[in-house]
Design a protein around this motif. Structure first.
Motif, PDB file in Angstrom:
ATOM      1  N   LEU A  43      -0.272   7.907  -0.298  1.00  0.00           N
ATOM      2  CA  LEU A  43       0.457   6.674   0.028  1.00  0.00           C
ATOM      3  C   LEU A  43       1.948   6.928   0.001  1.00  0.00           C
ATOM      4  O   LEU A  43       2.515   7.227  -1.048  1.00  0.00           O
ATOM      5  N   ARG A  45       5.022   4.703   0.635  1.00  0.00           N
ATOM      6  CA  ARG A  45       5.405   3.297   0.847  1.00  0.00           C
ATOM      7  C   ARG A  45       6.745   3.278   1.572  1.00  0.00           C
ATOM      8  O   ARG A  45       7.796   3.464   0.943  1.00  0.00           O
ATOM      9  N   GLU A  47       8.599   1.032   2.638  1.00  0.00           N
ATOM     10  CA  GLU A  47       9.605   0.019   2.271  1.00  0.00           C
ATOM     11  C   GLU A  47      10.613   0.577   1.272  1.00  0.00           C
ATOM     12  O   GLU A  47      11.758   0.144   1.241  1.00  0.00           O
ATOM     13  N   ARG A 101       2.311   4.714   5.189  1.00  0.00           N
ATOM     14  CA  ARG A 101       1.941   3.315   5.392  1.00  0.00           C
ATOM     15  C   ARG A 101       3.074   2.582   6.111  1.00  0.00           C
ATOM     16  O   ARG A 101       4.227   2.665   5.689  1.00  0.00           O
ATOM     17  N   ASP A 104       5.121  -2.884   4.619  1.00  0.00           N
ATOM     18  CA  ASP A 104       4.174  -3.828   4.015  1.00  0.00           C
ATOM     19  C   ASP A 104       4.788  -5.135   3.493  1.00  0.00           C
ATOM     20  O   ASP A 104       4.264  -6.209   3.752  1.00  0.00           O
ATOM     21  N   ARG A 157       3.234 -10.610   5.693  1.00  0.00           N
ATOM     22  CA  ARG A 157       3.502  -9.224   5.310  1.00  0.00           C
ATOM     23  C   ARG A 157       2.431  -8.330   5.926  1.00  0.00           C
ATOM     24  O   ARG A 157       1.497  -8.827   6.549  1.00  0.00           O
ATOM     25  N   MET A 234      -5.648   0.162   5.040  1.00  0.00           N
ATOM     26  CA  MET A 234      -5.920  -0.121   3.644  1.00  0.00           C
ATOM     27  C   MET A 234      -7.024  -1.162   3.614  1.00  0.00           C
ATOM     28  O   MET A 234      -7.092  -2.032   4.485  1.00  0.00           O
ATOM     29  N   GLU A 236      -7.718  -3.880   1.160  1.00  0.00           N
ATOM     30  CA  GLU A 236      -7.112  -4.471  -0.041  1.00  0.00           C
ATOM     31  C   GLU A 236      -7.272  -5.981  -0.086  1.00  0.00           C
ATOM     32  O   GLU A 236      -6.654  -6.653  -0.908  1.00  0.00           O
ATOM     33  N   GLY A 257      -6.747  -0.281  -1.481  1.00  0.00           N
ATOM     34  CA  GLY A 257      -5.542  -0.711  -2.206  1.00  0.00           C
ATOM     35  C   GLY A 257      -6.017  -1.589  -3.348  1.00  0.00           C
ATOM     36  O   GLY A 257      -6.071  -2.813  -3.244  1.00  0.00           O
ATOM     37  N   THR A 258      -6.358  -0.938  -4.436  1.00  0.00           N
ATOM     38  CA  THR A 258      -7.021  -1.683  -5.516  1.00  0.00           C
ATOM     39  C   THR A 258      -6.058  -2.591  -6.294  1.00  0.00           C
ATOM     40  O   THR A 258      -6.513  -3.439  -7.048  1.00  0.00           O
ATOM     41  N   ASN A 259      -4.749  -2.423  -6.069  1.00  0.00           N
ATOM     42  CA  ASN A 259      -3.814  -3.371  -6.706  1.00  0.00           C
ATOM     43  C   ASN A 259      -3.981  -4.746  -6.059  1.00  0.00           C
ATOM     44  O   ASN A 259      -4.240  -5.745  -6.738  1.00  0.00           O
ATOM     45  N   ASP A 260      -3.827  -4.782  -4.744  1.00  0.00           N
ATOM     46  CA  ASP A 260      -3.987  -6.066  -4.053  1.00  0.00           C
ATOM     47  C   ASP A 260      -5.433  -6.545  -4.094  1.00  0.00           C
ATOM     48  O   ASP A 260      -5.700  -7.745  -4.159  1.00  0.00           O
ATOM     49  N   CYS A 323      -5.668   4.255  -3.256  1.00  0.00           N
ATOM     50  CA  CYS A 323      -4.246   4.494  -3.510  1.00  0.00           C
ATOM     51  C   CYS A 323      -3.632   3.457  -4.440  1.00  0.00           C
ATOM     52  O   CYS A 323      -2.423   3.448  -4.641  1.00  0.00           O
ATOM     53  N   GLY A 324      -4.448   2.572  -5.018  1.00  0.00           N
ATOM     54  CA  GLY A 324      -3.927   1.638  -6.026  1.00  0.00           C
ATOM     55  C   GLY A 324      -3.711   2.391  -7.338  1.00  0.00           C
ATOM     56  O   GLY A 324      -4.108   3.566  -7.465  1.00  0.00           O
TER      57      GLY A 324
HETATM   58  C1  PEP Z   1      -2.470  -1.659  -3.414  1.00  0.00           C
HETATM   59  O1  PEP Z   1      -2.456  -2.853  -3.097  1.00  0.00           O
HETATM   60  O2  PEP Z   1      -3.321  -1.140  -4.150  1.00  0.00           O
HETATM   61  C2  PEP Z   1      -1.393  -0.784  -2.933  1.00  0.00           C
HETATM   62  C3  PEP Z   1      -1.401   0.510  -3.160  1.00  0.00           C
HETATM   63  O3  PEP Z   1      -0.367  -1.398  -2.291  1.00  0.00           O
HETATM   64  P1  PEP Z   1       0.895  -1.999  -3.037  1.00  0.00           P
HETATM   65  O4  PEP Z   1       2.054  -1.266  -2.473  1.00  0.00           O
HETATM   66  O5  PEP Z   1       0.817  -3.406  -2.609  1.00  0.00           O
HETATM   67  O6  PEP Z   1       0.709  -1.775  -4.498  1.00  0.00           O
END
Ligand code: PEP
Ligand code: MG
Length: 372
Positions: A43, A45, A47, A101, A104, A157, A234, A236, A257-260, A323-324
């Protein structure tokens, strides 16, 4: 890395089947990840590249542009900056895959905070500031206010933003293509994976894939050279996990994307919950662990399982990763190993632990199979 530790992790590498990649957004972090034994970037990012001090004013110009021409001019300025970022990444990870990515976060994240801006305007008004400056700051306040959303994490987003302003992903894809071609020319071997965030509907990915492919083909035609690439998404959002067999028709890979997926699957906002009820939930044993640190195996893990099964039903050998944050957590790695994912991706410093945990997870699984 300490030599003895490196030896032990080396033994783990001989056992594990899960690959371990790193989440990194700069050439420096990518190089560090490689030293720690990462087998690619899972990943990047982009941004974070937009947030750098020299980029932010141009990013703001792009967001606040009143018409297509001025937006195009700002994007033209951003393109070489993004290209050099990607060249650094591809060079540091030459011969290994780099998943980039596309942008986002919601656009307001690149603008001043609404309250701060309102206070600034008020201060200027109260102190009889310069009329021209007040007018400009008021205009900015109106724009920030227009972009402010009640639930930005569920708002404009990811792929939604990209489909609304396709010129942004087009600029990013051109930068990726030019960077990969430049690195190849200098003897490097970029392995390019382009990832679309926050997809919920297969149609979103179908359209984005068409935009990405067309942009790459334009770049290849202009350069008279091409390279192999993968386009993926992703997973997510719960809908994406449930509809993964349809989404897989347009994806070469899935990255969970296990965070989202935790935020949206359980319905808790990470930014708010970790400082409030979630810690007392953990103390009172309502939850076994913080689900943002260790995956909620039955719930969010169940969504990952659905995503895996759906993806494989459409494409038996679809590449699957995580990738979370959970990608670097040993307890979560057990589940990802059991699901037979190809890789986990975590912060560079967690790579050695993840390599070790991946081997332990496999040994544990083998022991359980023998005993059953
Ligand atoms: C996620 O959602 O797991 C992820 C990796 O993306 P973010 O940048 O939103 O944490
Ligand atoms: Mg996410």
């Amino acid at each position: 890395m300490n030599e003895d530790f490196a030896t032990v992790v080396g033994w783990a590498d001989e056992i594990r089947s899960l690959q371990v990649r790193a989440n990194a957004d700069t050439g420096e972090d990518a190089a560090r990840a490689r030293e720690f034994g990462a087998s690619g970037i899972g990943l990047c990012r982009t941004e974070h590249m937009f947030m750098q001090a020299d980029r932010l004013p141009v990013v703001r110009e792009m967001i606040l542009a009143g018409d297509d021409d001025s937006r195009a001019r700002a994007l033209e300025q951003l393109l070489p900056m993004q290209q050099s970022d990607f060249e650094e990444m591809f060079t540091a990870m030459s011969g290994l895959p780099v998943t980039i990515r596309l942008l986002d976060p919601p656009l307001h994240e690149f603008l001043p905070n609404l309250v701060d801006q309102a206070l600034k305007v008020q201060r200027l008004e109260l102190t009889d500031g310069d009329e021209k400056e007040i007018a400009e700051e008021r205009k900015l306040l109106r724009q920030v206010s227009a972009l402010t959303e009640m639930n930005p994490m569920l708002g404009t987003r990811g792929v939604r933003l990209a489909l609304l302003y396709p010129e942004i992903p087009v600029m990013q894809v051109r930068a990726i293509a030019r960077a990969a071609l430049a690195v190849t020319k200098h003897g490097g071997e970029p392995i390019v994976e382009i990832m679309v965030p926050l997809v919920a509907f297969a149609e979103e990915l179908r359209r984005m894939r068409a935009i990405i492919t067309q942009t790459l083909e334009e770049e290849f035609a202009a350069a008279g050279e091409r390279f192999e690439y993968m386009i993926g998404t992703m997973i997510e959002l719960p809908r994406a996990a449930i509809m993964s067999s349809e989404i897989a028709e347009h994806a070469d890979f899935f990255s969970f994307g296990t965070n989202d997926l935790t935020q949206t699957g359980i319905g808790i906002s990470r930014d708010d919950a970790e400082g409030s009820f979630l810690s007392s939930y953990a103390d009172d044993d309502i939850v076994r662990a913080n689900p943002f640190a260790t995956i909620d195996t039955g719930g969010v893990g169940g969504l990952v399982r659905l995503g895996v099964d759906g993806g494989r039903a459409t494409k038996a050998d679809i590449k699957l990763g995580v990738c979370g944050e959970h990608g670097g957590d040993p307890a979560s790695i057990e589940l990802f190993n059991e699901l037979g994912l190809n890789y986990v991706s975590c912060s560079p410093f967690r790579v050695p632990i993840a390599r070790f945990a991946a081997a332990q997870a496999l040994l544990k699984q083998q022991a359980a199979n023998q005993n059953s």
